[in-house]
Scaffold this motif. Structure first.
Motif, PDB file in Angstrom:
ATOM      1  N   ARG A 150       0.841  -1.203   0.000  1.00 20.09           N
ATOM      2  CA  ARG A 150       0.000   0.000   0.000  1.00 20.09           C
ATOM      3  C   ARG A 150       0.872   1.246   0.000  1.00 20.09           C
ATOM      4  O   ARG A 150       0.594   2.220  -0.722  1.00 20.09           O
ATOM      5  N   ALA A 151       1.941   1.235   0.811  1.00 21.26           N
ATOM      6  CA  ALA A 151       2.857   2.379   0.847  1.00 21.26           C
ATOM      7  C   ALA A 151       3.556   2.577  -0.496  1.00 21.26           C
ATOM      8  O   ALA A 151       3.925   3.696  -0.868  1.00 21.26           O
ATOM      9  N   ALA A 152       3.725   1.458  -1.250  1.00 20.76           N
ATOM     10  CA  ALA A 152       4.365   1.540  -2.562  1.00 20.76           C
ATOM     11  C   ALA A 152       3.400   2.001  -3.649  1.00 20.76           C
ATOM     12  O   ALA A 152       3.809   2.206  -4.797  1.00 20.76           O
ATOM     13  N   GLY A 153       2.107   2.129  -3.301  1.00 18.76           N
ATOM     14  CA  GLY A 153       1.125   2.617  -4.249  1.00 18.76           C
ATOM     15  C   GLY A 153       0.249   1.563  -4.868  1.00 18.76           C
ATOM     16  O   GLY A 153      -0.540   1.857  -5.774  1.00 18.76           O
ATOM     17  N   CYS A 154       0.358   0.309  -4.385  1.00 23.97           N
ATOM     18  CA  CYS A 154      -0.471  -0.771  -4.932  1.00 23.97           C
ATOM     19  C   CYS A 154      -1.804  -0.832  -4.191  1.00 23.97           C
ATOM     20  O   CYS A 154      -1.874  -0.511  -2.998  1.00 23.97           O
ATOM     21  N   ASP A 188      -3.515  -8.522  -7.011  1.00 23.92           N
ATOM     22  CA  ASP A 188      -2.967  -9.876  -7.026  1.00 23.92           C
ATOM     23  C   ASP A 188      -1.438  -9.851  -7.022  1.00 23.92           C
ATOM     24  O   ASP A 188      -0.780 -10.701  -6.424  1.00 23.92           O
ATOM     25  N   GLU A 189      -0.851  -8.882  -7.701  1.00 28.61           N
ATOM     26  CA  GLU A 189       0.602  -8.771  -7.765  1.00 28.61           C
ATOM     27  C   GLU A 189       0.991  -7.306  -7.605  1.00 28.61           C
ATOM     28  O   GLU A 189       0.263  -6.405  -8.002  1.00 28.61           O
ATOM     29  N   CYS A 190       2.159  -7.108  -7.008  1.00 27.34           N
ATOM     30  CA  CYS A 190       2.679  -5.746  -6.841  1.00 27.34           C
ATOM     31  C   CYS A 190       4.169  -5.763  -7.140  1.00 27.34           C
ATOM     32  O   CYS A 190       4.923  -6.472  -6.477  1.00 27.34           O
ATOM     33  N   HIS A 191       4.564  -5.002  -8.161  1.00 25.99           N
ATOM     34  CA  HIS A 191       5.976  -4.971  -8.549  1.00 25.99           C
ATOM     35  C   HIS A 191       6.626  -3.641  -8.179  1.00 25.99           C
ATOM     36  O   HIS A 191       7.738  -3.352  -8.627  1.00 25.99           O
ATOM     37  N   ALA A 192       5.948  -2.841  -7.361  1.00 21.71           N
ATOM     38  CA  ALA A 192       6.481  -1.545  -6.960  1.00 21.71           C
ATOM     39  C   ALA A 192       7.465  -1.705  -5.808  1.00 21.71           C
ATOM     40  O   ALA A 192       7.612  -2.782  -5.227  1.00 21.71           O
ATOM     41  N   SER A 193       8.127  -0.619  -5.467  1.00 24.91           N
ATOM     42  CA  SER A 193       9.152  -0.636  -4.426  1.00 24.91           C
ATOM     43  C   SER A 193       8.886   0.462  -3.405  1.00 24.91           C
ATOM     44  O   SER A 193       8.178   1.434  -3.674  1.00 24.91           O
ATOM     45  N   VAL A 194       9.464   0.276  -2.225  1.00 19.53           N
ATOM     46  CA  VAL A 194       9.489   1.318  -1.201  1.00 19.53           C
ATOM     47  C   VAL A 194      10.942   1.733  -1.007  1.00 19.53           C
ATOM     48  O   VAL A 194      11.867   1.079  -1.507  1.00 19.53           O
ATOM     49  N   HIS A 195      11.144   2.833  -0.245  1.00 23.50           N
ATOM     50  CA  HIS A 195      12.500   3.376  -0.131  1.00 23.50           C
ATOM     51  C   HIS A 195      12.836   3.724   1.321  1.00 23.50           C
ATOM     52  O   HIS A 195      13.064   4.888   1.658  1.00 23.50           O
ATOM     53  N   PRO A 196      12.893   2.719   2.216  1.00 26.40           N
ATOM     54  CA  PRO A 196      13.265   3.007   3.609  1.00 26.40           C
ATOM     55  C   PRO A 196      14.711   3.469   3.684  1.00 26.40           C
ATOM     56  O   PRO A 196      15.617   2.821   3.138  1.00 26.40           O
ATOM     57  N   LEU A 197      14.924   4.624   4.359  1.00 29.67           N
ATOM     58  CA  LEU A 197      16.256   5.211   4.498  1.00 29.67           C
ATOM     59  C   LEU A 197      16.943   5.420   3.151  1.00 29.67           C
ATOM     60  O   LEU A 197      18.174   5.366   3.044  1.00 29.67           O
ATOM     61  N   GLY A 198      16.142   5.649   2.107  1.00 32.86           N
ATOM     62  CA  GLY A 198      16.701   5.903   0.784  1.00 32.86           C
ATOM     63  C   GLY A 198      17.139   4.663   0.031  1.00 32.86           C
ATOM     64  O   GLY A 198      17.707   4.773  -1.060  1.00 32.86           O
ATOM     65  N   ILE A 199      16.861   3.476   0.565  1.00 33.11           N
ATOM     66  CA  ILE A 199      17.256   2.218  -0.076  1.00 33.11           C
ATOM     67  C   ILE A 199      16.055   1.660  -0.834  1.00 33.11           C
ATOM     68  O   ILE A 199      14.972   1.520  -0.280  1.00 33.11           O
ATOM     69  N   THR A 200      16.245   1.334  -2.107  1.00 30.42           N
ATOM     70  CA  THR A 200      15.153   0.790  -2.911  1.00 30.42           C
ATOM     71  C   THR A 200      14.972  -0.685  -2.587  1.00 30.42           C
ATOM     72  O   THR A 200      15.898  -1.489  -2.722  1.00 30.42           O
ATOM     73  N   VAL A 201      13.762  -1.043  -2.154  1.00 25.10           N
ATOM     74  CA  VAL A 201      13.449  -2.414  -1.762  1.00 25.10           C
ATOM     75  C   VAL A 201      12.131  -2.806  -2.411  1.00 25.10           C
ATOM     76  O   VAL A 201      11.141  -2.086  -2.302  1.00 25.10           O
ATOM     77  N   ALA A 202      12.104  -3.933  -3.107  1.00 23.95           N
ATOM     78  CA  ALA A 202      10.845  -4.445  -3.647  1.00 23.95           C
ATOM     79  C   ALA A 202       9.884  -4.711  -2.496  1.00 23.95           C
ATOM     80  O   ALA A 202      10.285  -5.231  -1.451  1.00 23.95           O
ATOM     81  N   ALA A 203       8.632  -4.339  -2.677  1.00 21.90           N
ATOM     82  CA  ALA A 203       7.663  -4.486  -1.594  1.00 21.90           C
ATOM     83  C   ALA A 203       7.596  -5.932  -1.093  1.00 21.90           C
ATOM     84  O   ALA A 203       7.480  -6.183   0.105  1.00 21.90           O
ATOM     85  N   GLY A 204       7.719  -6.902  -2.003  1.00 21.07           N
ATOM     86  CA  GLY A 204       7.678  -8.305  -1.609  1.00 21.07           C
ATOM     87  C   GLY A 204       8.906  -8.777  -0.875  1.00 21.07           C
ATOM     88  O   GLY A 204       8.890  -9.836  -0.240  1.00 21.07           O
ATOM     89  N   SER A 205      10.009  -8.013  -0.957  1.00 19.74           N
ATOM     90  CA  SER A 205      11.253  -8.395  -0.279  1.00 19.74           C
ATOM     91  C   SER A 205      11.415  -7.718   1.078  1.00 19.74           C
ATOM     92  O   SER A 205      12.346  -8.046   1.824  1.00 19.74           O
TER      93      SER A 205
END
Length: 458
Positions: free
Chosen positions: A49-53, A58-75
């Motif tokens: 949800r924070a990544a915009g999905c 069913d699937e989300c390929h977006a990422s979030v950026h905790p502390l400026g680090i790009t992380v896939a939402a599923g990871s």
């Protein structure tokens, strides 16, 4: 005036052993309801949800950026698990050293347990897009959970002699699975009664409150072990020179140097950290795998984990009985071969098919409890007397949800391939490598080298 000498141990009675078992009953609510079932899918949904999905995507390929680090939402969740364990590398061995030097262990157990339970209850505030808050609370809870287990495990050598520890450890682990299963059953009833097919937010809210219930359960049932366990001061606890915490850091340095004198104990610990990392990764990420890859309903996941929990009680007792016939090490090797089959079978599971997933869960239940309980009791034979907390501090780095390399490996494979199936099957390396290393350790010689008397069969 300081008291010198080693305390004379008093044999543990039934009441004390029951108190020890009940802490497994208390804390297993966290490892089952939180780690195994709800937190992975819940925190992944909040992160997506924070990544915009959309919450029902069913699937989300977006990422979030905790502390400026790009992380896939599923990871995000697998990476959090790895980070929590990297932090415990510094915390748990110190906790073990402190436990060995403290005149009273129960206050340490109480502090760790209640801090972890409070962080779990605070998950009630993880709403909307607050994935960072959820991550911080999980880190606190998981580290506190591991610290409490270090103190808890250090009681085991005082509860039973060498020939009885496999039975005591297996019984405690089995009772823990029952406790975790009972709370999970209650949560299953709640999810079934109150969820709505066209309201994914309701399902997310039920998951959050199920997590909160585990914190309440953990805190409430910890009270009984604190009442019934007796203090067993470590060999160094009667000769403190100053503050127990600073002495604990000093003792940790001494332990790291002294462990080189027990290379066979270190060899077993290395094998355990590898194969149990694989076990813990399967346990902690099975729910996320079932949700994201197999598209199974939350109720299916909970029923499967219930099957695992209740079969694990019998499985722990069954493998404990087998260890009495062929030895603990050989029984663990048999269990690892079965774990290897479980991971390979998971790769071929069909999507949206609950029954095969449940059958695989039944197989996990039969081998899970015994492999872990026997590893714990076998390691107790390899620890020099009076150093139980210190050594279990290192042991706990990969125990009850605190694996790190497996989730990191899983997360990297997913980020590179976008496939949970490849992530899960990649775990075969942990069972193969750990099993080979364990088979190479001369267990009886290792027990004697640690200054202990070997049981009849190891």
């Amino acid at each position: 005036m300081a008291v010198t000498g080693t305390p004379t141990p008093v044999p543990a009675g039934k009441r004390e052993r029951t108190g020890w078992y009940l802490y497994d009953w208390a804390n297993s609510a966290f490892s089952t309801t939180v780690i195994t079932v709800f937190l992975g899918p819940f925190l992944t949904s909040v992160t997506e949800r924070a990544a915009g999905c959309a919450i029902d995507a069913d699937e989300c390929h977006a990422s979030v950026h905790p502390l400026g680090i790009t992380v896939a939402a599923g990871s995000y969740f697998p990476y959090l698990v790895s980070l929590s364990v990297l932090l415990t590398v510094f915390v748990l061995p110190v906790m073990g050293a402190v436990a060995d030097r403290a005149p009273r262990k129960k206050p340490l157990l109480a502090t760790a347990a209640f801090v972890g339970a409070a962080a779990t209850v605070a998950m009630a505030f993880v709403t909307g897009e607050r994935y960072l808050l959820g991550g911080v609370l999980f880190l606190i809870a998981n580290i506190a959970f591991g610290a409490s287990i270090v103190v808890y495990n250090s009681f085991l050598p005082q509860l039973a002699g060498p020939d009885d520890r496999d039975k005591i450890s297996s019984r405690g682990w089995g009772i823990g699975y029952l406790g975790g299963g009972v709370l999970l059953l209650l949560n299953l009833v709640a999810v079934t009664l109150f969820s709505q097919d066209d309201n994914p937010q309701r399902t997310l809210d039920l998951a959050r409150w199920s997590i909160v219930s585990a914190g309440v359960w953990w805190a409430a049932f910890t009270l009984l072990p604190l009442l019934w366990l007796r203090e067993h001061p470590g060999a160094d606890s009667t000769a403190q020179r100053g503050n127990v915490l600073t002495d604990g850091f000093r003792q940790l340095g001494h332990t790291l140097r002294a462990m080189r004198a027990y290379p066979l104990t270190l060899a077993f610990l290395g094998a355990y950290l590898i194969y149990n990392d694989g076990i813990q990764t399967v346990i902690s990420l099975a729910s996320q795998f079932g949700t994201e890859e197999l598209h199974l309903e939350q109720s299916t996941l909970i029923i499967t984990i219930l099957i695992v929990q209740f079969l694990a009680f019998g499985g722990a007792l069954l493998l404990g009985a087998l260890a009495h016939r062929i030895g603990a090490r050989n029984t663990i090797l048999v269990a690892l071969a079965l774990w290897l089959g479980v991971v390979i079978a998971a790769f071929w599971l069909p999507a949206e098919a609950p029954v095969p997933f449940m059958l695989l869960g039944a197989g996990i239940g039969l081998v899970m409890g015994g492999s872990q309980a026997l590893s714990r009791s076998l390691f107790s034979q390899l620890i020099p007397a009076g150093r139980e907390g210190e050594y279990y501090g290192f042991y706990e780095i990969s125990d009850k949800g605190t694996s790190w390399l497996g989730p990191l490996f899983f997360g990297l494979i997913f980020q590179l391939t976008d496939s949970y199936r490849l992530g899960i099957v990649s775990l075969v390396v942990f069972f193969v490598a750990g099993g080979i290393l364990l088979a190479l350790v001369p267990i009886r010689r290792a027990i004697v080298a640690a200054g202990n008397t070997p049981p009849k069969l190891v």
